[in-house]
Design a protein around this motif. Structure first.
Motif, PDB file in Angstrom:
ATOM      1  N   VAL A   1       0.920  -1.212   0.139  1.00  0.00           N
ATOM      2  CA  VAL A   1      -0.026  -0.155  -0.052  1.00  0.00           C
ATOM      3  C   VAL A   1       0.962   1.192   0.075  1.00  0.00           C
ATOM      4  O   VAL A   1       1.695   1.294   0.783  1.00  0.00           O
ATOM      5  N   ASP A   2       0.945   2.059  -0.934  1.00  0.00           N
ATOM      6  CA  ASP A   2       1.431   3.200  -1.171  1.00  0.00           C
ATOM      7  C   ASP A   2       1.075   4.472  -0.347  1.00  0.00           C
ATOM      8  O   ASP A   2      -0.154   4.829  -0.730  1.00  0.00           O
ATOM      9  N   MET A   3       1.838   4.706   0.548  1.00  0.00           N
ATOM     10  CA  MET A   3       1.292   5.802   1.721  1.00  0.00           C
ATOM     11  C   MET A   3       1.651   7.161   0.749  1.00  0.00           C
ATOM     12  O   MET A   3       0.881   8.187   1.309  1.00  0.00           O
ATOM     13  N   GLY A   4       2.462   7.212  -0.024  1.00  0.00           N
ATOM     14  CA  GLY A   4       2.842   8.659  -0.782  1.00  0.00           C
ATOM     15  C   GLY A   4       2.881   9.618   0.356  1.00  0.00           C
ATOM     16  O   GLY A   4       3.881   9.297   1.238  1.00  0.00           O
TER      17      GLY A   4
ATOM     18  N   ASP B   1      -3.734   6.654   9.379  1.00  0.00           N
ATOM     19  CA  ASP B   1      -4.388   6.545  10.609  1.00  0.00           C
ATOM     20  C   ASP B   1      -3.998   5.450  11.353  1.00  0.00           C
ATOM     21  O   ASP B   1      -3.706   4.396  10.740  1.00  0.00           O
ATOM     22  N   ALA B   2      -3.695   5.803  12.799  1.00  0.00           N
ATOM     23  CA  ALA B   2      -3.196   4.582  13.626  1.00  0.00           C
ATOM     24  C   ALA B   2      -3.985   3.463  13.323  1.00  0.00           C
ATOM     25  O   ALA B   2      -3.656   2.098  13.630  1.00  0.00           O
ATOM     26  N   LYS B   3      -5.300   3.578  13.805  1.00  0.00           N
ATOM     27  CA  LYS B   3      -6.281   2.250  13.578  1.00  0.00           C
ATOM     28  C   LYS B   3      -6.037   1.521  12.225  1.00  0.00           C
ATOM     29  O   LYS B   3      -5.998   0.268  12.445  1.00  0.00           O
ATOM     30  N   ALA B   4      -5.945   2.132  11.340  1.00  0.00           N
ATOM     31  CA  ALA B   4      -5.813   1.614   9.856  1.00  0.00           C
ATOM     32  C   ALA B   4      -4.468   0.824   9.874  1.00  0.00           C
ATOM     33  O   ALA B   4      -4.368  -0.266   9.242  1.00  0.00           O
ATOM     34  N   VAL B   5      -3.565   1.300  10.308  1.00  0.00           N
ATOM     35  CA  VAL B   5      -2.006   0.684  10.461  1.00  0.00           C
ATOM     36  C   VAL B   5      -2.284  -0.474  11.209  1.00  0.00           C
ATOM     37  O   VAL B   5      -1.797  -1.368  10.985  1.00  0.00           O
ATOM     38  N   ALA B   6      -2.738  -0.363  12.388  1.00  0.00           N
ATOM     39  CA  ALA B   6      -2.856  -1.724  13.360  1.00  0.00           C
ATOM     40  C   ALA B   6      -3.583  -2.665  12.677  1.00  0.00           C
ATOM     41  O   ALA B   6      -2.961  -3.713  12.785  1.00  0.00           O
ATOM     42  N   GLU B   7      -4.735  -2.438  12.188  1.00  0.00           N
ATOM     43  CA  GLU B   7      -5.619  -3.415  11.356  1.00  0.00           C
ATOM     44  C   GLU B   7      -4.862  -4.096  10.241  1.00  0.00           C
ATOM     45  O   GLU B   7      -4.865  -5.197   9.990  1.00  0.00           O
ATOM     46  N   GLY B   8      -4.048  -3.203   9.543  1.00  0.00           N
ATOM     47  CA  GLY B   8      -3.334  -3.575   8.478  1.00  0.00           C
ATOM     48  C   GLY B   8      -2.091  -4.494   8.932  1.00  0.00           C
ATOM     49  O   GLY B   8      -1.736  -5.652   8.398  1.00  0.00           O
TER      50      GLY B   8
ATOM     51  N   LEU C   1       8.711  11.550   6.300  1.00  0.00           N
ATOM     52  CA  LEU C   1       8.536  10.125   6.443  1.00  0.00           C
ATOM     53  C   LEU C   1       8.573   9.999   8.208  1.00  0.00           C
ATOM     54  O   LEU C   1       8.073   9.231   8.604  1.00  0.00           O
ATOM     55  N   LYS C   2       8.967  10.847   8.843  1.00  0.00           N
ATOM     56  CA  LYS C   2       9.152  10.926  10.081  1.00  0.00           C
ATOM     57  C   LYS C   2       7.820  11.066  10.827  1.00  0.00           C
ATOM     58  O   LYS C   2       7.341  10.465  11.904  1.00  0.00           O
ATOM     59  N   LYS C   3       6.888  11.780  10.067  1.00  0.00           N
ATOM     60  CA  LYS C   3       5.446  11.966  10.682  1.00  0.00           C
ATOM     61  C   LYS C   3       4.719  10.735  10.488  1.00  0.00           C
ATOM     62  O   LYS C   3       3.881  10.327  11.297  1.00  0.00           O
ATOM     63  N   GLN C   4       5.088   9.991   9.298  1.00  0.00           N
ATOM     64  CA  GLN C   4       4.374   8.817   9.029  1.00  0.00           C
ATOM     65  C   GLN C   4       4.797   7.527   9.999  1.00  0.00           C
ATOM     66  O   GLN C   4       4.113   7.024  10.657  1.00  0.00           O
ATOM     67  N   LEU C   5       6.037   7.675  10.349  1.00  0.00           N
ATOM     68  CA  LEU C   5       6.635   6.548  11.163  1.00  0.00           C
ATOM     69  C   LEU C   5       6.250   7.030  12.783  1.00  0.00           C
ATOM     70  O   LEU C   5       6.171   5.938  13.447  1.00  0.00           O
ATOM     71  N   GLU C   6       5.910   8.146  12.986  1.00  0.00           N
ATOM     72  CA  GLU C   6       5.283   8.380  14.496  1.00  0.00           C
ATOM     73  C   GLU C   6       3.946   7.661  14.574  1.00  0.00           C
ATOM     74  O   GLU C   6       3.801   7.208  15.563  1.00  0.00           O
ATOM     75  N   VAL C   7       3.154   7.525  13.579  1.00  0.00           N
ATOM     76  CA  VAL C   7       1.970   6.739  13.633  1.00  0.00           C
ATOM     77  C   VAL C   7       2.405   5.228  13.930  1.00  0.00           C
ATOM     78  O   VAL C   7       1.730   4.550  14.720  1.00  0.00           O
ATOM     79  N   PHE C   8       3.235   4.651  13.068  1.00  0.00           N
ATOM     80  CA  PHE C   8       3.800   3.360  12.898  1.00  0.00           C
ATOM     81  C   PHE C   8       4.305   3.078  14.756  1.00  0.00           C
ATOM     82  O   PHE C   8       4.029   2.135  15.045  1.00  0.00           O
ATOM     83  N   ALA C   9       5.000   3.944  15.278  1.00  0.00           N
ATOM     84  CA  ALA C   9       5.696   3.882  16.246  1.00  0.00           C
ATOM     85  C   ALA C   9       4.463   3.620  17.536  1.00  0.00           C
ATOM     86  O   ALA C   9       4.500   2.998  18.374  1.00  0.00           O
ATOM     87  N   GLU C  10       3.431   4.628  17.340  1.00  0.00           N
ATOM     88  CA  GLU C  10       2.319   4.463  18.160  1.00  0.00           C
ATOM     89  C   GLU C  10       1.491   3.022  18.355  1.00  0.00           C
ATOM     90  O   GLU C  10       1.184   2.607  19.349  1.00  0.00           O
TER      91      GLU C  10
END
Length: 182
Positions: free
Chosen positions: A29-32, A37-44, A88-97
């Protein structure tokens, strides 16, 4: 004659495997440039959690979707660099959460570093490994469990844009669940 057929058969099998690998690359899934969203990442990343919640509530789980692999973002890295851009850091902050909530679960997430074809094969593997390690280090600095993270550099062996091996979108990181050894 049989040897020639065998060679042709092996070549056909290798071609099918290569096609499958190329298709697997397109499944990310290309995040561009968007922050997920943290919930979508967790479910993915952890789709089996929904099944575990159903079972805990006394329901039967009939299966779950396969885990998602995320491509972050298409033009994340400058040429020859492993420095994490702000987007990228902003995206990674969601993954870290999301990863912080999975500490101690024994689940493993693969961080795949990629490069374009502008360097030598050896240099691209080293650079892509540095990119994967930089992502791991950043996630750990935000509270992710280092034992969950498996950074791997694949060089320019899995190009996102195969028509243009030097395209910026080939310089990326992909994050997904590590497949258990068979």
């Amino acid at each position: 004659m049989n040897e020639a057929r065998h060679i042709v058969g092996v070549a056909a099998l290798l071609a099918m495997l290569a096609t499958g690998a190329a298709q697997a690359q397109s499944d990310a899934v290309d995040m561009g440039q968007t922050v997920p969203d943290a919930k979508a990442v967790a479910e993915g990343l952890f789709p089996e959690d929904a099944c575990e919640q159903l079972k805990a509530a006394g329901f039967k789980c009939m299966g779950f979707k396969p885990a998602v692999r995320y491509s972050l973002p298409a033009t994340a890295f400058r040429l020859g660099s492993a420095e994490l851009p702000d987007t990228l850091k902003k995206q990674l902050e969601v993954f870290a959460e999301v990863l912080k909530t999975r500490r101690g679960t024994g689940k493993t997430v693969r961080i795949e570093g990629h490069a374009d074809a502008s360097g030598t094969a050896e240099a691209n593997v080293v650079l892509s490994q540095r990119r994967a390690e930089a992502v791991k280090d950043y996630l750990v600095s935000l509270g992710a469990d280092p034992s969950m993270l498996a950074p791997v550099g694949v060089g320019a062996n899995a190009l996102k844009n195969q028509r243009d091996p030097f395209a910026p979108e080939n310089r990326r990181v992909e994050i997904g669940r590590a497949t258990p050894p068979s």
